[in-house]
Motif scaffolding. Structure first.
Motif, PDB file in Angstrom:
ATOM      1  N   ILE A 377       0.822  -1.212   0.000  1.00 60.92           N
ATOM      2  CA  ILE A 377       0.000   0.000   0.000  1.00 60.92           C
ATOM      3  C   ILE A 377       0.859   1.268   0.000  1.00 60.92           C
ATOM      4  O   ILE A 377       0.341   2.374   0.210  1.00 60.92           O
ATOM      5  CB  ILE A 377      -0.964   0.015   1.211  1.00 60.92           C
ATOM      6  N   SER A 378       2.148   1.104  -0.269  1.00 60.19           N
ATOM      7  CA  SER A 378       3.054   2.266  -0.302  1.00 60.19           C
ATOM      8  C   SER A 378       2.616   3.329  -1.300  1.00 60.19           C
ATOM      9  O   SER A 378       2.688   4.539  -0.982  1.00 60.19           O
ATOM     10  CB  SER A 378       4.474   1.805  -0.621  1.00 60.19           C
ATOM     11  N   PRO A 379       2.180   2.983  -2.524  1.00 61.33           N
ATOM     12  CA  PRO A 379       1.777   4.032  -3.475  1.00 61.33           C
ATOM     13  C   PRO A 379       0.627   4.897  -2.971  1.00 61.33           C
ATOM     14  O   PRO A 379       0.485   6.055  -3.392  1.00 61.33           O
ATOM     15  CB  PRO A 379       1.368   3.231  -4.719  1.00 61.33           C
ATOM     16  N   HIS A 380      -0.194   4.372  -2.058  1.00 63.42           N
ATOM     17  CA  HIS A 380      -1.319   5.144  -1.539  1.00 63.42           C
ATOM     18  C   HIS A 380      -0.878   6.121  -0.448  1.00 63.42           C
ATOM     19  O   HIS A 380      -1.582   7.099  -0.177  1.00 63.42           O
ATOM     20  CB  HIS A 380      -2.391   4.204  -0.975  1.00 63.42           C
ATOM     21  N   LEU A 381       0.270   5.847   0.169  1.00 58.32           N
ATOM     22  CA  LEU A 381       0.758   6.695   1.266  1.00 58.32           C
ATOM     23  C   LEU A 381       2.208   7.079   0.984  1.00 58.32           C
ATOM     24  O   LEU A 381       3.129   6.730   1.739  1.00 58.32           O
ATOM     25  CB  LEU A 381       0.647   5.949   2.599  1.00 58.32           C
ATOM     26  N   PRO A 382       2.455   7.819  -0.089  1.00 58.50           N
ATOM     27  CA  PRO A 382       3.831   8.075  -0.523  1.00 58.50           C
ATOM     28  C   PRO A 382       4.628   8.948   0.439  1.00 58.50           C
ATOM     29  O   PRO A 382       5.858   8.886   0.459  1.00 58.50           O
ATOM     30  CB  PRO A 382       3.646   8.767  -1.875  1.00 58.50           C
ATOM     31  N   ASP A 383       3.950   9.741   1.253  1.00 55.88           N
ATOM     32  CA  ASP A 383       4.682  10.661   2.123  1.00 55.88           C
ATOM     33  C   ASP A 383       5.377   9.971   3.288  1.00 55.88           C
ATOM     34  O   ASP A 383       6.273  10.538   3.914  1.00 55.88           O
ATOM     35  CB  ASP A 383       3.745  11.738   2.657  1.00 55.88           C
ATOM     36  N   ILE A 384       4.975   8.728   3.613  1.00 52.04           N
ATOM     37  CA  ILE A 384       5.608   8.022   4.734  1.00 52.04           C
ATOM     38  C   ILE A 384       6.363   6.772   4.271  1.00 52.04           C
ATOM     39  O   ILE A 384       6.824   5.983   5.094  1.00 52.04           O
ATOM     40  CB  ILE A 384       4.570   7.620   5.803  1.00 52.04           C
ATOM     41  N   THR A 385       6.492   6.597   2.958  1.00 45.59           N
ATOM     42  CA  THR A 385       7.166   5.395   2.451  1.00 45.59           C
ATOM     43  C   THR A 385       8.207   5.736   1.393  1.00 45.59           C
ATOM     44  O   THR A 385       8.389   5.004   0.427  1.00 45.59           O
ATOM     45  CB  THR A 385       6.130   4.420   1.852  1.00 45.59           C
ATOM     46  N   THR A 386       8.922   6.818   1.582  1.00 42.61           N
ATOM     47  CA  THR A 386       9.916   7.208   0.575  1.00 42.61           C
ATOM     48  C   THR A 386      11.085   6.230   0.506  1.00 42.61           C
ATOM     49  O   THR A 386      11.651   6.004  -0.564  1.00 42.61           O
ATOM     50  CB  THR A 386      10.448   8.610   0.899  1.00 42.61           C
ATOM     51  N   ASP A 387      11.465   5.665   1.638  1.00 40.83           N
ATOM     52  CA  ASP A 387      12.615   4.761   1.651  1.00 40.83           C
ATOM     53  C   ASP A 387      12.252   3.383   2.188  1.00 40.83           C
ATOM     54  O   ASP A 387      13.102   2.655   2.692  1.00 40.83           O
ATOM     55  CB  ASP A 387      13.751   5.355   2.487  1.00 40.83           C
ATOM     56  N   SER A 388      10.958   3.057   2.103  1.00 45.75           N
ATOM     57  CA  SER A 388      10.517   1.772   2.637  1.00 45.75           C
ATOM     58  C   SER A 388       9.265   1.323   1.895  1.00 45.75           C
ATOM     59  O   SER A 388       8.730   2.039   1.047  1.00 45.75           O
ATOM     60  CB  SER A 388      10.234   1.877   4.140  1.00 45.75           C
ATOM     61  N   ARG A 431     -14.823  -0.307   8.836  1.00 46.93           N
ATOM     62  CA  ARG A 431     -14.717  -1.003   7.559  1.00 46.93           C
ATOM     63  C   ARG A 431     -14.541  -0.049   6.384  1.00 46.93           C
ATOM     64  O   ARG A 431     -14.129  -0.447   5.298  1.00 46.93           O
ATOM     65  CB  ARG A 431     -15.949  -1.881   7.316  1.00 46.93           C
ATOM     66  N   ASP A 432     -14.850   1.248   6.575  1.00 42.75           N
ATOM     67  CA  ASP A 432     -14.732   2.230   5.500  1.00 42.75           C
ATOM     68  C   ASP A 432     -13.299   2.710   5.295  1.00 42.75           C
ATOM     69  O   ASP A 432     -13.045   3.601   4.479  1.00 42.75           O
ATOM     70  CB  ASP A 432     -15.640   3.434   5.779  1.00 42.75           C
ATOM     71  N   GLY A 433     -12.349   2.125   6.041  1.00 49.98           N
ATOM     72  CA  GLY A 433     -10.955   2.502   5.856  1.00 49.98           C
ATOM     73  C   GLY A 433     -10.371   3.301   6.991  1.00 49.98           C
ATOM     74  O   GLY A 433      -9.174   3.631   6.974  1.00 49.98           O
ATOM     75  N   THR A 434     -11.187   3.637   7.977  1.00 46.44           N
ATOM     76  CA  THR A 434     -10.653   4.392   9.115  1.00 46.44           C
ATOM     77  C   THR A 434      -9.672   3.567   9.935  1.00 46.44           C
ATOM     78  O   THR A 434      -9.005   4.104  10.823  1.00 46.44           O
ATOM     79  CB  THR A 434     -11.804   4.877  10.014  1.00 46.44           C
ATOM     80  N   TRP A 435      -9.571   2.272   9.638  1.00 47.05           N
ATOM     81  CA  TRP A 435      -8.571   1.433  10.320  1.00 47.05           C
ATOM     82  C   TRP A 435      -7.158   1.933  10.041  1.00 47.05           C
ATOM     83  O   TRP A 435      -6.231   1.648  10.804  1.00 47.05           O
ATOM     84  CB  TRP A 435      -8.715  -0.029   9.897  1.00 47.05           C
ATOM     85  N   LEU A 436      -6.973   2.697   8.965  1.00 48.29           N
ATOM     86  CA  LEU A 436      -5.651   3.242   8.651  1.00 48.29           C
ATOM     87  C   LEU A 436      -5.166   4.200   9.736  1.00 48.29           C
ATOM     88  O   LEU A 436      -3.956   4.387   9.919  1.00 48.29           O
ATOM     89  CB  LEU A 436      -5.688   3.970   7.305  1.00 48.29           C
ATOM     90  N   LYS A 443      -1.143   6.278  10.399  1.00 51.39           N
ATOM     91  CA  LYS A 443      -2.017   7.403  10.721  1.00 51.39           C
ATOM     92  C   LYS A 443      -1.359   8.767  10.519  1.00 51.39           C
ATOM     93  O   LYS A 443      -2.063   9.785  10.415  1.00 51.39           O
ATOM     94  CB  LYS A 443      -2.506   7.280  12.160  1.00 51.39           C
ATOM     95  N   GLN A 444      -0.023   8.812  10.413  1.00 49.89           N
ATOM     96  CA  GLN A 444       0.655  10.096  10.229  1.00 49.89           C
ATOM     97  C   GLN A 444       0.624  10.580   8.783  1.00 49.89           C
ATOM     98  O   GLN A 444       1.016  11.709   8.495  1.00 49.89           O
ATOM     99  CB  GLN A 444       2.103   9.988  10.710  1.00 49.89           C
ATOM    100  N   SER A 445       0.174   9.738   7.874  1.00 46.30           N
ATOM    101  CA  SER A 445       0.125  10.133   6.471  1.00 46.30           C
ATOM    102  C   SER A 445      -1.006  11.132   6.223  1.00 46.30           C
ATOM    103  O   SER A 445      -2.115  10.983   6.753  1.00 46.30           O
ATOM    104  CB  SER A 445      -0.065   8.911   5.575  1.00 46.30           C
ATOM    105  N   VAL A 446      -0.739  12.118   5.395  1.00 45.42           N
ATOM    106  CA  VAL A 446      -1.756  13.113   5.050  1.00 45.42           C
ATOM    107  C   VAL A 446      -2.738  12.574   4.012  1.00 45.42           C
ATOM    108  O   VAL A 446      -3.734  13.237   3.691  1.00 45.42           O
ATOM    109  CB  VAL A 446      -1.094  14.401   4.517  1.00 45.42           C
ATOM    110  N   HIS A 447      -2.456  11.385   3.491  1.00 43.09           N
ATOM    111  CA  HIS A 447      -3.294  10.824   2.419  1.00 43.09           C
ATOM    112  C   HIS A 447      -4.316   9.823   2.946  1.00 43.09           C
ATOM    113  O   HIS A 447      -5.018   9.196   2.145  1.00 43.09           O
ATOM    114  CB  HIS A 447      -2.413  10.132   1.378  1.00 43.09           C
ATOM    115  N   VAL A 448      -4.400   9.636   4.262  1.00 43.37           N
ATOM    116  CA  VAL A 448      -5.291   8.620   4.817  1.00 43.37           C
ATOM    117  C   VAL A 448      -6.739   8.878   4.416  1.00 43.37           C
ATOM    118  O   VAL A 448      -7.438   7.975   3.915  1.00 43.37           O
ATOM    119  CB  VAL A 448      -5.149   8.560   6.351  1.00 43.37           C
ATOM    120  N   ASP A 449      -7.231  10.071   4.625  1.00 48.56           N
ATOM    121  CA  ASP A 449      -8.644  10.360   4.362  1.00 48.56           C
ATOM    122  C   ASP A 449      -9.015  10.202   2.895  1.00 48.56           C
ATOM    123  O   ASP A 449     -10.102   9.710   2.565  1.00 48.56           O
ATOM    124  CB  ASP A 449      -8.987  11.776   4.833  1.00 48.56           C
ATOM    125  N   GLU A 450      -8.133  10.594   1.995  1.00 48.20           N
ATOM    126  CA  GLU A 450      -8.465  10.556   0.569  1.00 48.20           C
ATOM    127  C   GLU A 450      -8.329   9.173  -0.054  1.00 48.20           C
ATOM    128  O   GLU A 450      -8.858   8.932  -1.151  1.00 48.20           O
ATOM    129  CB  GLU A 450      -7.574  11.545  -0.196  1.00 48.20           C
TER     130      GLU A 450
END
Length: 714
Positions: A377-388, A431-436, A443-450
């Motif tokens: 799921i790294s492509p969905h949260l790119p701001d916290i997975t630059t080197d991982s 179940r709507d994705g708030t588990w992220l 949870k620190q990613s700015v892309h969680v809600d979108e």
């Protein structure tokens, strides 16, 4: 101090008029009843010149020996052979008295068992007759697992007494004569009971445990499989060659067993595989070699590993990797047809790249018998997975697992001491994705809600599921924190553990007869070593594997910065960090897997190595081998015998090694390879039958110039 019983026997036999103190044998060896003669307590001694000593009948009477001595009838049938059409025939059966049931003084049933089956004997004679009394006397002295010889007539059973679960259940043998060939003492455990003793007890008395039909069948299937392999390869022009067991110590990867000699400072090593000798055979012009070889590795044990093991090893000259794959597919199909009666088509051997196997299943030997793939799921949260990379596993129905079971999933990941929430149960509320937002990993990613709703839909997250998340290094094989141990990622190990738990609860069903073969290709040629060792790279398989041709120039130029030509090729700044580089070039190597066993993690794995011109060039060029793997001159010199052979006109060649014990575990559907080996070691590497490894005397140590010192724990 009383002399040992053996010296008593020697002194008695050497003196013609001496007393044979046979009763002392029992007293001298009280802990070993097998060494003691059965003598009445009143019997003290017998004179060697006494007629009682030479009179067989008198000796048996004094000793209490009830077994038969001398000749006995030759058996005419085995215990699994007789059927209704043998009615009326007189037969002789030999075997073990498995079961004895006394109905009355003149009606006794005995089940006699041998390697082929079980037959019921019945005694219904008149004990007042001489023959009936003789049979009755033997029966009275009969114990379970005693060895007997039975003479009698086959008769059909009455319809209501036919035992349909027994192949010989339509008949029984009416006893006429019975010979007690060897009585059995009280056994440490009863073979006919469904509840078996501990594995340690069964390994100690392995000769008793092997009497069970389950283990007997496994060894017979193993023999049939071995003969099938031999016949197949010989028909293909292969020559079976035995290579030496006493070898030398070379840096091939695993720990070796060292064998001392009487020459001071000179040691043999037991071979980890016949790898080097089979390449010497290719240089010798054998063209096609194979061997069902014994191999030895001193490494950690588990359900699918033994310190000494067997592998089907072969090598071919002037071949391509595809030639070897076609050969192995044909051999496996032949085994499945002859041993299991299953036809395997050409489509039974699909292919997958190493990158796909590791990213989708978290293992370089993936079990594809069940889905549960890992999602990146790294492509969905790119701001916290630059080197991982961020792996996410959806365990369907996993919310039903107990808290301790979910904790065991974290232990499988190796994360039990890391205080980060990784397992999230899915309910209507999240179940709507708030588990992220429920774990600090995401949870620190700015892309969680979108992205949360689209991500949940894409992974088909449902109420009752369990979400497991883990962050890992982007490129497989990198040693960083809790790394990718043993060809698997943390979520790869979690996936297998979750499947095992779900099966135990009945939430997942995997057909034990399902065999999903898979070629895993394009392995990295080198893997980064731990920086603390001072060595940058190690061979992923072994130093004798060749790279693909198009990567050779990169290997020669800067092997420590060679990158994979896969879709996940790292950026230039990553290539400059040798500890973070994706460690390719691709090796000309592949593994054939048949899916992991849910119990014990047993799997069948075939490693294919291709030793083409470029592999020979690397081995025979010290600067290449030394630069890449940082071999010292001393380590490099240990391969002089092989390097010299490769320089003397060695043809391009390729080979493969099939783990025979693991293959048999799959065929016989056993949770451990110990169930398909006659005399295996325990999980701690101990042979309980002969009590080895064991200490040796000081005299033996001095003979080999050895001295024991206390090992320092690292």
């Amino acid at each position: 101090m009383r002399p040992p019983w053996s010296s008593l026997v020697r002194s008695a036999s050497q003196s013609r008029g001496a007393l044979a103190l046979v009763s002392l044998l029992t007293r001298a060896a009280p802990k070993n009843p097998h060494l003691a003669l059965r003598l009445p307590a009143s019997t003290r001694c017998l004179h060697l010149n006494s007629p009682a000593f030479t009179n067989h009948a008198t000796w048996r009477e004094l000793s209490g020996d009830k077994s038969h001595h001398g000749t006995y009838p030759s058996r005419t049938h085995n215990c699994g052979e007789l059927r209704s059409h043998h009615d009326g025939q007189e037969v002789v059966l030999c075997g073990w008295a498995q079961f004895i049931r006394h109905i009355s003084s003149d009606l006794v049933f005995i089940h006699v068992r041998d390697a082929f089956g079980v037959t019921q004997l019945v005694f219904s004679g008149d004990p007042s007759t001489a023959n009936g009394a003789a049979v009755k006397t033997v029966i009275e002295n009969l114990t379970v697992e005693s060895v007997i010889c039975a003479v009698g007539a086959v008769r059909k059973r009455l319809p209501k007494t036919i035992k349909k679960t027994l192949p010989t259940g339509e008949i029984e043998v009416e006893l006429k004569s019975l010979y007690l060939l060897n009585p059995a003492d009280q056994l440490p455990f009863v073979l006919s009971h469904d509840e078996l003793p501990s594995e340690e007890t069964r390994l100690k008395y392995r000769y008793l445990d092997l009497r069970r039909p389950f283990l007997q069948n496994n060894l017979r299937v193993r023999s049939l499989t071995a003969s099938t392999i031999r016949n197949f390869l010989i028909d293909k022009g292969f020559v079976e060659v035995e290579t030496p067991i006493l070898f030398k110590s070379t840096p091939e990867g695993a720990c070796e067993y060292i064998v001392p000699t009487r020459t001071p400072g000179a040691f043999y090593a037991l071979p980890q595989s016949p790898q080097q000798h089979k390449q010497l055979l290719m240089s010798a012009g054998m063209d096609r070699y194979f061997q069902i070889a014994r191999c030895f590795r001193d490494e950690g044990l588990r359900a699918d590993r033994q310190p000494e093991f067997t592998q089907v090893d072969l090598e071919m000259s002037f071949v391509t990797a595809r030639d070897i794959q076609d050969l192995i597919e044909g051999m496996v199909a032949t085994i499945w047809h002859r041993v299991l009666g299953i036809e395997l088509g050409k489509d039974a051997f699909p292919r997958m790249t190493y990158q796909d196997a590791m990213s989708r299943f978290g293992s370089d030997k993936p079990d594809t018998r069940f889905a549960m793939e890992i999602n990146d799921i790294s492509p969905h949260l790119p701001d916290i997975t630059t080197d991982s990379a961020l792996d996410c596993l959806v365990v369907k129905g996993g919310a039903a697992l107990a808290k301790l079971e979910i904790k065991s999933l974290e232990e499988a990941m190796g994360m039990q001491n890391v205080k980060v929430r990784r397992g999230i149960k899915i309910s209507d509320a999240n179940r709507d994705g708030t588990w992220l937002a429920e774990t600090s990993l995401t949870k620190q990613s700015v892309h969680v809600d979108e992205t949360r709703e689209a991500l949940s839909r894409g992974m088909k997250v449902e109420v009752g599921d369990l979400i497991v998340i883990n962050k890992r290094p982007k490129f497989f094989g990198v040693s960083e924190g809790v790394g990718n141990e043993g060809g698997s990622t943390p979520l790869g190990r979690t996936r297998l553990k979750a499947a095992s738990l779900l099966q135990s609860k009945g939430f997942m069903v995997i057909d034990p007869a399902l065999h999903n073969f898979l070629w895993v290709e394009s392995f990295p040629l080198f893997s980064p070593e731990d920086p603390t060792t001072g060595r940058a790279w190690v061979s992923t398989h072994h130093p004798f594997t060749a790279p693909v041709a198009e990567d050779v120039e990169l290997l020669v130029a800067k092997p420590e910065e060679v990158c994979s030509r896969s879709t996940l090729r790292p950026s230039p700044q990553w290539c400059r960090d040798r500890w973070r580089v994706d460690p390719h070039p691709f090796a000309r190597a592949a593994d054939l897997d048949s899916g992991e066993r849910a119990q014990g993690g047993s799997h069948g794995r075939v490693s294919l190595f291709f030793h083409a011109q470029f592999g020979i060039k690397i081995l025979t060029t010290p600067t290449l081998l030394g630069t890449t793997t940082q071999f010292t001159k001393e380590e490099y010199s240990l391969f002089n015998h092989l390097i010299n052979a490769l320089r003397c006109g060695c043809p391009p060649h390729g080979g493969i090694a099939l783990g025979f014990d693991r293959l048999m575990s799959i065929i016989c559907r056993t949770p451990s390879i110990r169930d398909v080996i006659a005399f295996p070691k325990s999980s701690a590497g101990k042979d309980f039958v002969v009590d080895s490894p064991s200490n040796v005397t000081e005299k033996k140590l001095r003979e080999y110039g050895l001295q024991l010192v206390e090992c320092q724990k690292e």
